[in-house]
Design an enzyme around this catalytic site. Structure first.
Site, PDB file in Angstrom:
ATOM      1  N   HIS A   1       6.659 -26.215  12.510  1.00 29.09           N
ATOM      2  CA  HIS A   1       7.904 -26.356  12.591  1.00 29.09           C
ATOM      3  C   HIS A   1       8.409 -27.641  13.355  1.00 29.09           C
ATOM      4  CE1 HIS A   1       8.025 -22.547  11.269  1.00 29.09           C
ATOM      5  NE2 HIS A   1       8.190 -22.077  12.399  1.00 29.09           N
TER       6      HIS A   1
ATOM      7  N   LYS B   1       3.156 -19.353   6.569  1.00 30.53           N
ATOM      8  CA  LYS B   1       2.461 -19.535   7.563  1.00 30.53           C
ATOM      9  C   LYS B   1       1.924 -18.180   8.153  1.00 30.53           C
ATOM     10  CE  LYS B   1       4.511 -20.330  11.994  1.00 30.53           C
ATOM     11  NZ  LYS B   1       4.981 -19.161  12.397  1.00 30.53           N
TER      12      LYS B   1
ATOM     13  N   LYS C   1       8.919 -19.514  24.678  1.00 36.24           N
ATOM     14  CA  LYS C   1       9.492 -18.221  24.630  1.00 36.24           C
ATOM     15  C   LYS C   1       9.914 -17.915  26.129  1.00 36.24           C
ATOM     16  CE  LYS C   1       7.584 -16.756  20.376  1.00 36.24           C
ATOM     17  NZ  LYS C   1       8.824 -17.024  19.653  1.00 36.24           N
TER      18      LYS C   1
ATOM     19  N   ASP D   1       1.943 -21.394  16.558  1.00 36.09           N
ATOM     20  CA  ASP D   1       3.107 -20.631  15.974  1.00 36.09           C
ATOM     21  C   ASP D   1       4.264 -21.604  15.718  1.00 36.09           C
ATOM     22  OD1 ASP D   1       4.642 -18.350  15.543  1.00 36.09           O
ATOM     23  OD2 ASP D   1       5.736 -18.766  17.435  1.00 36.09           O
TER      24      ASP D   1
ATOM     25  N   LYS E   1      16.215 -24.690   6.890  1.00 34.36           N
ATOM     26  CA  LYS E   1      17.306 -24.827   7.798  1.00 34.36           C
ATOM     27  C   LYS E   1      18.310 -26.017   7.374  1.00 34.36           C
ATOM     28  CE  LYS E   1      15.223 -22.668  11.751  1.00 34.36           C
ATOM     29  NZ  LYS E   1      16.074 -21.400  12.103  1.00 34.36           N
TER      30      LYS E   1
ATOM     31  N   ASP F   1       7.708 -23.581   5.184  1.00 37.14           N
ATOM     32  CA  ASP F   1       8.122 -23.623   6.659  1.00 37.14           C
ATOM     33  C   ASP F   1       9.361 -23.274   6.642  1.00 37.14           C
ATOM     34  OD1 ASP F   1       8.863 -24.880   9.073  1.00 37.14           O
ATOM     35  OD2 ASP F   1       6.925 -25.718   9.290  1.00 37.14           O
ATOM     36  N   HIS F   2       9.876 -22.262   7.215  1.00 37.13           N
ATOM     37  CA  HIS F   2      11.178 -21.915   6.871  1.00 37.13           C
ATOM     38  C   HIS F   2      12.141 -22.959   7.885  1.00 37.13           C
ATOM     39  CE1 HIS F   2      11.062 -19.927  11.108  1.00 37.13           C
ATOM     40  NE2 HIS F   2      12.098 -19.949  11.066  1.00 37.13           N
TER      41      HIS F   2
ATOM     42  N   GLU G   1      13.550 -20.668  23.112  1.00 41.36           N
ATOM     43  CA  GLU G   1      13.872 -19.477  22.777  1.00 41.36           C
ATOM     44  C   GLU G   1      13.938 -18.608  23.992  1.00 41.36           C
ATOM     45  OE1 GLU G   1      12.203 -18.257  18.753  1.00 41.36           O
ATOM     46  OE2 GLU G   1      10.711 -19.082  19.731  1.00 41.36           O
TER      47      GLU G   1
ATOM     48  N   ARG H   1       0.925  -1.426   0.023  1.00 43.46           N
ATOM     49  CA  ARG H   1      -0.086   0.050  -0.025  1.00 43.46           C
ATOM     50  C   ARG H   1       0.890   1.347   0.349  1.00 43.46           C
ATOM     51  NH1 ARG H   1      -4.444  -1.093   4.563  1.00 43.46           N
ATOM     52  NH2 ARG H   1      -2.618  -1.199   5.621  1.00 43.46           N
TER      53      ARG H   1
HETATM   54  C1  BG6 Z   1       8.579 -18.537  13.451  1.00 45.04           C
HETATM   55  C2  BG6 Z   1       7.652 -18.113  14.699  1.00 45.04           C
HETATM   56  O1  BG6 Z   1       7.839 -18.844  12.616  1.00 45.04           O
HETATM   57  O2  BG6 Z   1       9.781 -18.761  13.975  1.00 45.04           O
HETATM   58  C3  BG6 Z   1       8.463 -17.167  16.035  1.00 45.04           C
HETATM   59  O3  BG6 Z   1       6.441 -17.408  14.275  1.00 45.04           O
HETATM   60  C4  BG6 Z   1       9.530 -18.070  16.168  1.00 45.04           C
HETATM   61  O4  BG6 Z   1       7.646 -17.112  16.946  1.00 45.04           O
HETATM   62  C5  BG6 Z   1      10.509 -18.248  14.749  1.00 45.04           C
HETATM   63  O5  BG6 Z   1      10.578 -17.115  17.038  1.00 45.04           O
HETATM   64  C6  BG6 Z   1      11.711 -19.016  15.355  1.00 45.04           C
HETATM   65  O6  BG6 Z   1      12.443 -19.150  14.091  1.00 45.04           O
HETATM   66  P1  BG6 Z   1      13.972 -19.522  14.153  1.00 45.04           P
HETATM   67  O7  BG6 Z   1      14.334 -19.683  13.002  1.00 45.04           O
HETATM   68  O8  BG6 Z   1      14.392 -18.191  14.795  1.00 45.04           O
HETATM   69  O9  BG6 Z   1      14.176 -20.679  14.985  1.00 45.04           O
END
Ligand code: BG6
Length: 505
Positions: A248, A156, A347, A243, A190, A185-186, A224, A48
């Site tokens: 993941h 996601k 967290k 989340d 990895k 899904d990142h 984390e 936007r």
């Molecule tokens: C994300 C979550 O998908 O993954 C976050 O939304 C989380 O809450 C993060 O902190 C963790 O990813 P990474 O790569 O830092 O382990």
């Protein structure tokens, strides 16, 4: 198996948002610097904000400076900026899509991108249905064949329960073929997560032991130290299970538990992963859920530091949303029957650490007589360390030097950092390149996403019916709620310590 990335334009919706700034642009910039982007490649941002191309480029340079490993040099940036374009507008506005279409054609001409398109939805999920329909109405999708190709990348959260995920999948399936859809899904990007399959299937010595006969249990931890980092509104809607676990951690579990695929083709791998999701033992009622899960929410860190979750902006002062979960999961199939998989993530914990621990069975009989020796023999433990200090270690018993037979525990260690120079590729680098080469193994397929929701939804429902009464139940900076220890201790086991990892640990 994998081919070279093909010429294309990456059209990012939500291009000025957090994800684009923090993750996508720094990853694309690194790919550019390493020469890993196809020569015919450009990025078109849509959002936007009323930016010109130049303003967008300046905005992204700042993002790459802030979130990249090192600030771009003028020369590096000039080359990358020449591939960046921008179009401002509202996603509800059909004329935006006409303008995008025109820009895309011009870019094709200038960059030889051959009509190939990757549409990246880096927006709020609520915009996904609108966006795919706008793309369809503007005739921007080639569903017939892949000449030229159009692919859709979706971030996601992919739904918020089984019903909404199915509905979203249906919307998308009305517009794209499943093989055109890349659900990111990142974690799957990895290096160390990808290494799970290589470790299992490039070695002859582990796979014969990879079953209920030799493995006592598996632990998957993603701890984390950070809190929710200003994402209060998002997190209140999400919570830890949606989340981290639905996506993941269940993805990691599926890689650990899956049967050998027929090949390394995307669908061969994804077929076997989906079988694992299907085999997850369902929870039939709230009682079962409460007996196998522990939820937590962090309070303030003693002595300052992180404030309580409930004090974060955008968070309800009496929020029942969990920031921690520990759960015991079973995979009901021939290989894993009766073997618990313990998952924990949260967290505001003492230590950041993501790892998988495979704990093998105790030796069947102790030869060494004395009680004090036998009771100290630890089971073999294989630790796949996903982050930080990526690597693998295997613990085993040895004789401690001396006149007596004393059994000590030693570790063989492999560390990526010690073995390879340079930084590990970012997860998004690998995933973006895979979308350009049409290799979908590291993306979640529709059936596995729905199966994961099928498993997780009863937990969400049971928790909603039984709101927590003890939140906050752990202090930020601690190891999580005491009840999580109780969950695993009740089975005669304990969590792998959340010790500070070291480069060689
Ligand atoms: C994300 C979550 O998908 O993954 C976050 O939304 C989380 O809450 C993060 O902190 C963790 O990813 P990474 O790569 O830092 O382990």
């Amino acid at each position: 198996m994998t081919s070279a990335p093909e010429p294309c334009v990456l059209l990012i919706f939500g291009a000025t948002g957090d994800l684009a700034r923090r993750k996508l642009m720094p990853a694309l910039f690194r790919l550019h610097v390493k020469g890993l982007l196809p020569p015919g490649f450009a990025i078109l941002g849509a959002s936007r904000r009323p930016f010109s191309h130049e303003q967008f480029r300046a905005f992204m340079r700042e993002a790459c400076t802030t979130f990249g490993a090192s600030p771009p040099s003028d020369a590096q940036w000039a080359g990358f900026a020449a591939r960046l374009y921008y179009e401002a507008g509202h996603f509800t506005d059909q004329t935006l899509f006409q303008r995008l279409n025109m820009s895309l054609r011009e870019i094709d001409h200038q960059h030889d991108t051959r009509g190939n398109r990757i549409f990246y939805l880096a927006t709020l999920p609520s915009s996904y249905p609108l966006l795919v329909h706008q793309l369809q109405d503007a005739e921007m999708i080639n569903k017939v064949d892949d000449r030229p190709f159009t692919r859709l990348v979706v971030e996601k959260p992919f739904g918020r329960d089984l019903a909404s995920a199915q509905a979203l999948n249906e919307e998308i399936a009305g517009v794209f073929r499943e093989d055109q859809v890349y659900r990111i899904d990142h974690y799957l990007g990895k290096e160390t997560v990808q290494n799970i399959l290589v470790f299992r299937f490039a070695n002859a010595i582990f796979e014969p032991l990879w079953n209920r006969a030799h493995i006592d249990h598996v632990q998957i931890t993603a701890a984390e130290t950070i809190g929710i980092e200003g994402r209060g509104a998002y997190y209140e809607e999400t919570g830890v299970l949606r989340d981290m676990v639905q996506n993941h951690l269940l993805q990691i579990l599926s890689l650990i538990a899956m049967e050998p695929p027929l090949s390394f083709h995307a669908d061969a791998i994804r077929d076997k992963k989906t079988e694992v999701f299907r085999a997850l033992r369902p929870f039939y009622n709230a009682q079962e859920v409460l007996a196998s899960t522990v939820r937590g929410q962090y309070g303030p860190e003693p002595g300052g530091g992180l404030k309580a979750y409930r004090e974060e902006p955008g968070v309800d002062a009496a929020s029942p949303v969990p920031t921690y979960v520990a759960l015991r999961v079973f995979v009901d199939n021939w290989r894993w029957q009766g073997i618990p998989f313990y998952i924990r993530t949260g967290k505001g914990l003492r230590q950041s650490s993501t790892e998988v621990v495979i704990q093998f069975r105790q030796i069947p009989f102790c030869l060494f007589g004395q009680e004090q020796v036998c009771s100290r023999i630890e089971p073999n433990r294989l630790v796949l360390r996903i982050q930080p200090f990526e690597g693998i270690s295997l613990g085993f018993g040895i004789k401690a030097p001396g006149q007596e037979t004393q059994v000590d525990y030693a570790r063989m260690r492999f560390s990526y950092g010690a073995r390879y120079d340079g930084e590990m590729p970012l997860a998004y680098e690998r995933l973006l390149v895979d979308t350009m080469r049409g290799y979908a193994a590291l993306f979640a397929r529709r059936d596995s996403v729905e199966e994961a929701w099928r498993f997780v939804t009863p937990i969400l429902d049971a928790w909603a019916q039984n709101p927590p009464t003890d939140f906050p139940n752990y202090s930020a900076g601690s190891e999580g709620p005491a009840a999580a220890d109780g969950l695993i201790r009740a089975d005669g086991r304990s969590w792998h310590p959340l010790d500070p990892p070291t480069p060689t640990a």
